[in-house]
Design a protein around this motif. Structure first.
Motif, PDB file in Angstrom:
ATOM      1  N   PRO A  67      35.314  50.466  51.719  1.00 47.70           N
ATOM      2  CA  PRO A  67      35.469  50.708  50.345  1.00 47.70           C
ATOM      3  C   PRO A  67      36.966  50.702  49.673  1.00 47.70           C
ATOM      4  N   GLU A  68      38.106  50.847  50.570  1.00 44.67           N
ATOM      5  CA  GLU A  68      39.213  50.814  50.005  1.00 44.67           C
ATOM      6  C   GLU A  68      39.840  49.202  49.755  1.00 44.67           C
ATOM      7  N   ARG A  69      38.934  48.223  50.068  1.00 43.71           N
ATOM      8  CA  ARG A  69      39.417  46.861  50.013  1.00 43.71           C
ATOM      9  C   ARG A  69      39.005  46.226  48.642  1.00 43.71           C
ATOM     10  N   LEU A  70      40.018  45.813  48.075  1.00 41.42           N
ATOM     11  CA  LEU A  70      39.852  45.071  46.653  1.00 41.42           C
ATOM     12  C   LEU A  70      39.180  43.744  46.844  1.00 41.42           C
ATOM     13  N   ASN A  71      38.127  43.279  46.312  1.00 45.09           N
ATOM     14  CA  ASN A  71      37.702  41.767  46.390  1.00 45.09           C
ATOM     15  C   ASN A  71      37.782  41.338  45.068  1.00 45.09           C
ATOM     16  N   VAL A  72      38.830  40.206  45.098  1.00 47.98           N
ATOM     17  CA  VAL A  72      38.952  39.403  43.947  1.00 47.98           C
ATOM     18  C   VAL A  72      38.037  38.269  43.986  1.00 47.98           C
ATOM     19  N   ARG A  73      37.118  38.010  43.097  1.00 38.74           N
ATOM     20  CA  ARG A  73      36.267  37.202  42.876  1.00 38.74           C
ATOM     21  C   ARG A  73      36.753  35.982  41.825  1.00 38.74           C
ATOM     22  N   LEU A  74      36.625  34.755  42.300  1.00 37.65           N
ATOM     23  CA  LEU A  74      37.266  33.585  41.645  1.00 37.65           C
ATOM     24  C   LEU A  74      36.091  32.419  41.264  1.00 37.65           C
ATOM     25  N   ASP A  75      36.211  32.049  40.094  1.00 40.13           N
ATOM     26  CA  ASP A  75      35.441  30.691  39.893  1.00 40.13           C
ATOM     27  C   ASP A  75      36.019  29.673  40.359  1.00 40.13           C
ATOM     28  N   ALA A  76      35.637  28.391  40.324  1.00 38.26           N
ATOM     29  CA  ALA A  76      35.894  27.034  40.873  1.00 38.26           C
ATOM     30  C   ALA A  76      37.428  26.812  40.444  1.00 38.26           C
ATOM     31  N   ASP A  77      37.683  27.267  39.201  1.00 35.78           N
ATOM     32  CA  ASP A  77      39.149  26.811  38.676  1.00 35.78           C
ATOM     33  C   ASP A  77      40.184  27.933  39.421  1.00 35.78           C
ATOM     34  N   GLY A  78      39.797  28.769  40.266  1.00 33.48           N
ATOM     35  CA  GLY A  78      40.845  29.783  40.531  1.00 33.48           C
ATOM     36  C   GLY A  78      41.162  30.894  39.614  1.00 33.48           C
ATOM     37  N   THR A  79      40.305  31.024  38.529  1.00 34.32           N
ATOM     38  CA  THR A  79      40.292  32.086  37.549  1.00 34.32           C
ATOM     39  C   THR A  79      39.494  33.214  38.127  1.00 34.32           C
ATOM     40  N   ILE A  80      40.213  34.360  38.085  1.00 35.82           N
ATOM     41  CA  ILE A  80      39.658  35.661  38.344  1.00 35.82           C
ATOM     42  C   ILE A  80      38.404  36.021  37.501  1.00 35.82           C
ATOM     43  N   THR A  81      37.422  36.312  38.095  1.00 44.17           N
ATOM     44  CA  THR A  81      36.139  36.436  37.301  1.00 44.17           C
ATOM     45  C   THR A  81      35.613  38.214  37.396  1.00 44.17           C
ATOM     46  N   ALA A  82      36.163  38.624  38.578  1.00 40.59           N
ATOM     47  CA  ALA A  82      35.501  39.930  38.545  1.00 40.59           C
ATOM     48  C   ALA A  82      36.489  40.705  39.748  1.00 40.59           C
ATOM     49  N   LEU A  83      36.604  41.951  39.685  1.00 41.93           N
ATOM     50  CA  LEU A  83      37.163  42.879  40.799  1.00 41.93           C
ATOM     51  C   LEU A  83      36.267  44.059  41.335  1.00 41.93           C
ATOM     52  N   ASP A  84      35.918  44.083  42.705  1.00 42.64           N
ATOM     53  CA  ASP A  84      35.218  45.302  42.993  1.00 42.64           C
ATOM     54  C   ASP A  84      35.781  45.700  44.549  1.00 42.64           C
ATOM     55  N   CYS A  85      35.119  46.717  44.709  1.00 42.57           N
ATOM     56  CA  CYS A  85      35.737  47.462  46.133  1.00 42.57           C
ATOM     57  C   CYS A  85      34.715  46.879  46.910  1.00 42.57           C
ATOM     58  N   GLY A  86      35.142  46.687  48.337  1.00 40.23           N
ATOM     59  CA  GLY A  86      33.880  46.454  49.227  1.00 40.23           C
ATOM     60  C   GLY A  86      34.848  45.551  50.440  1.00 40.23           C
TER      61      GLY A  86
END
Length: 86
Positions: A67-86
Motif C-alpha cells: 500500500p505504501e508503494r507508489l506505482n508510476v505508470r508510463l506510456d510508450a513515450d515515457g509520459t506519466i499516465t497514472a499514479l496509484d498505490c500498490g
C-alpha cells in the motif's frame, strides 16, 4: 448542556474518521505527485527515499500489494499516465 458536549464529541469523532479514511485511500501519497501526470519521466525528480516503481506498457510486475508503494505508470513515450498505490 450535556447535549452540547455529546454533539461536540460526535463531531470530533466524525472528523477523525474522515482523516483516517483519507489516509487509507491514499497510503502512498499519490495525490502529492498528481502534477507529474502528463510529464515525461525523465523530467521529473522524485525523492530518493520514496518507495516507488515505474511501470511501462510492457513491464512485468509482481502481484504483491504494498500500500505504501507508489506505482508510476508510463506510456510508450515515457509520459506519466497514472499514479496509484500498490
Amino acid at each position: 448542556m450535556r447535549w452540547v458536549g455529546l454533539v461536540a464529541m460526535l463531531a470530533l469523532v466524525g472528523c477523525q474518521d474522515d482523516e483516517e479514511q483519507a489516509a487509507t485511500d491514499d497510503p502512498c501519497n499519490a495525490a502529492a505527485y498528481a502534477t507529474t501526470i502528463g510529464s515525461n519521466i525523465a523530467a521529473v525528480l522524485f525523492p530518493a527515499e520514496l518507495n516507488m516503481r515505474v511501470i511501462g506498457p510492457d513491464t512485468s510486475v509482481t502481484m504483491d500489494f504494498v500500500p505504501e508503494r507508489l506505482n508510476v505508470r508510463l506510456d510508450a513515450d515515457g509520459t506519466i499516465t497514472a499514479l496509484d498505490c500498490g
